[in-house]
Design a protein around this motif. Structure first.
Motif, PDB file in Angstrom:
ATOM      1  N   ASP A  69       0.825  -1.217   0.000  1.00  8.12           N
ATOM      2  CA  ASP A  69       0.000   0.000   0.000  1.00  8.12           C
ATOM      3  C   ASP A  69       0.854   1.260   0.000  1.00  8.12           C
ATOM      4  O   ASP A  69       0.515   2.253  -0.654  1.00  8.12           O
ATOM      5  CB  ASP A  69      -0.937   0.006   1.214  1.00  8.12           C
ATOM      6  CG  ASP A  69      -2.039  -1.045   1.111  1.00  8.12           C
ATOM      7  OD1 ASP A  69      -2.296  -1.519  -0.024  1.00  8.12           O
ATOM      8  OD2 ASP A  69      -2.620  -1.398   2.154  1.00  8.12           O
ATOM      9  N   GLY A  71       3.829   1.459  -1.240  1.00  8.20           N
ATOM     10  CA  GLY A  71       4.669   1.487  -2.432  1.00  8.20           C
ATOM     11  C   GLY A  71       6.137   1.213  -2.133  1.00  8.20           C
ATOM     12  O   GLY A  71       7.000   1.491  -2.971  1.00  8.20           O
ATOM     13  N   THR A  72       6.437   0.675  -0.968  1.00  8.62           N
ATOM     14  CA  THR A  72       7.833   0.425  -0.605  1.00  8.62           C
ATOM     15  C   THR A  72       8.234  -1.048  -0.761  1.00  8.62           C
ATOM     16  O   THR A  72       9.392  -1.392  -0.548  1.00  8.62           O
ATOM     17  CB  THR A  72       8.075   0.835   0.866  1.00  8.62           C
ATOM     18  OG1 THR A  72       7.192   0.102   1.711  1.00  8.62           O
ATOM     19  CG2 THR A  72       7.857   2.337   1.051  1.00  8.62           C
TER      20      THR A  72
END
Length: 96
Positions: A69, A71-72
């Motif tokens: 969620d 984006g990592t």
């Protein structure tokens, strides 16, 4: 002249007794069954172990979802390739 020697008759009877004793041993072996019993303490330990594994797995999934969620999350290409390579090898062997 002796027609029936007592030594020979006894030898036959000993042979018959030996056969009968083996038959009895064989029937005793068929009656034996393996049994397994787990104590109440062992059952509690198994249940506790399952719960801690479920909690650890749920935590890992929650962390992965958070990374996706945010984006990592990054896919490790080497590990992905190692897991996919056997499947591709099967596919190429089937098509040949």
């Amino acid at each position: 002249m002796k027609i029936n020697e007592t030594g020979r008759v006894g030898g036959v009877h000993a042979y018959q007794r030996n056969i009968e004793s083996h038959k009895q041993e064989d029937t005793k072996k068929t009656w034996k069954k393996d049994e397994l019993s787990i104590s109440a303490e062992a059952m509690e330990m198994l249940q506790a172990q399952g719960k801690t594994q479920d909690i650890g797995r749920a935590k890992k999934i929650q962390d992965l979802k958070a990374q996706v969620d945010a984006g990592t999350y990054q896919v490790e290409a080497d590990k992905l390739a190692e897991r996919l390579l056997p499947h591709f090898r099967k596919y190429t062997q089937l098509s040949d």
